[in-house]
Enzyme design. Sequence first.
Site, mmCIF file in Angstrom:
data_model
loop_
_atom_site.group_PDB
_atom_site.id
_atom_site.type_symbol
_atom_site.label_atom_id
_atom_site.label_comp_id
_atom_site.label_asym_id
_atom_site.label_seq_id
_atom_site.Cartn_x
_atom_site.Cartn_y
_atom_site.Cartn_z
ATOM 1 N N ARG A 182 34.546 35.117 -46.660
ATOM 2 C CA ARG A 182 35.354 35.208 -45.424
ATOM 3 C C ARG A 182 36.542 34.690 -45.341
ATOM 4 O O ARG A 182 37.098 34.062 -44.397
ATOM 5 C CB ARG A 182 34.359 34.870 -44.449
ATOM 6 N N SER A 231 30.300 38.152 -35.149
ATOM 7 C CA SER A 231 29.671 36.816 -35.751
ATOM 8 C C SER A 231 30.468 35.629 -35.359
ATOM 9 O O SER A 231 31.880 35.761 -35.624
ATOM 10 C CB SER A 231 29.692 36.865 -37.127
ATOM 11 N N GLU A 301 33.957 31.758 -37.571
ATOM 12 C CA GLU A 301 34.295 32.848 -38.112
ATOM 13 C C GLU A 301 35.066 33.507 -37.304
ATOM 14 O O GLU A 301 36.221 34.125 -37.380
ATOM 15 C CB GLU A 301 33.000 33.869 -38.380
#
EC number: 1.3.1.98
Length: 316
Positions: A182, A231, A301
């Site tokens: 990520r 998310s 995130e």
Amino acid sequence: MTAAPRMNAPDGHLIQRMPVVRGRLTADAPLAPVTWFRVGGPAEVMFRPADADDLADFLAALPAEVPVTVIGVASNLLVRDGGVPGVTIRLGRGFTDIAADGMTLNAGAAALDLNVAMVARDAGIAGLEFLSGIPGTIGGALRMNGGAYGRELADVLVSATAVARDGRRLEFSHAGMGFTYRHSAAPEDCIFTGAILRGEPGNPLEIARRMAEISDKRADSQPVRSRTGGSTFKNPDGHKAWELIDRAGCRGLSIGDAQVSEKHCNFLINNGMATAAQLEALGEEVRRRVFETSGVTLDWEIKRIGIPAAEGSTAQ
């Protein structure tokens, strides 16, 4: 020579210092309507470039002290209630083209991940089905190495193009992106304009079947019809964020109209009148409780931008 300010912009507004552009400049542009959370203050100036040349020329002429923020479809974004100072850049139609060539796809940074997966399907290019499960754009996927259902952009990227804050045109190889979970190591101030992705030969009907499975899984497990930001936290090494949140007793936790989803507790929801401050405070409360119960620190995130407005509230 500067661009003409909007008629309702007061004297001294930042927009009066903007370079001439072929795209669109807007003063005090509302951001809440374009975010999936439907919260947040305005952009001091919004710039929607006509194409990559327009973007590069604008950045080259923009005073260096003016902050620049980039947003996409704002699906994994929280805009704070005080708005975003400086210039907010949002890529539009000039960056949405998708073209297949053999087993590669050339996609603009504003192309929706779902649309890229659909073009790949129609061209018989397998391996990009996971993109159909990411509700964002290729630019956002490049910035955060977007992934879902066992794959991530690092698995399919050949190269990417971008524009630096000073207007220079950049190109990144796969190795040059420095992908990790990520995250990409590309400079934070560069703006991605496109990417070349590679798949493998596949049957369009089989590809379509896998995409349908991903769509069904998303609908079954995620609050896809709610005002959410996707998310909220990254999965820590060796853990799943939602399991840690659940064990900490945070499922359904709320602050005002901001709530941890009952369906998938790594999603925050705006149940109607939540503010960005409430959503961010709820996220921080989840982080605190998870650390208290497991010793694990959750990393956001969701990207949070802008400045806060003072607001206090209490978890229920």
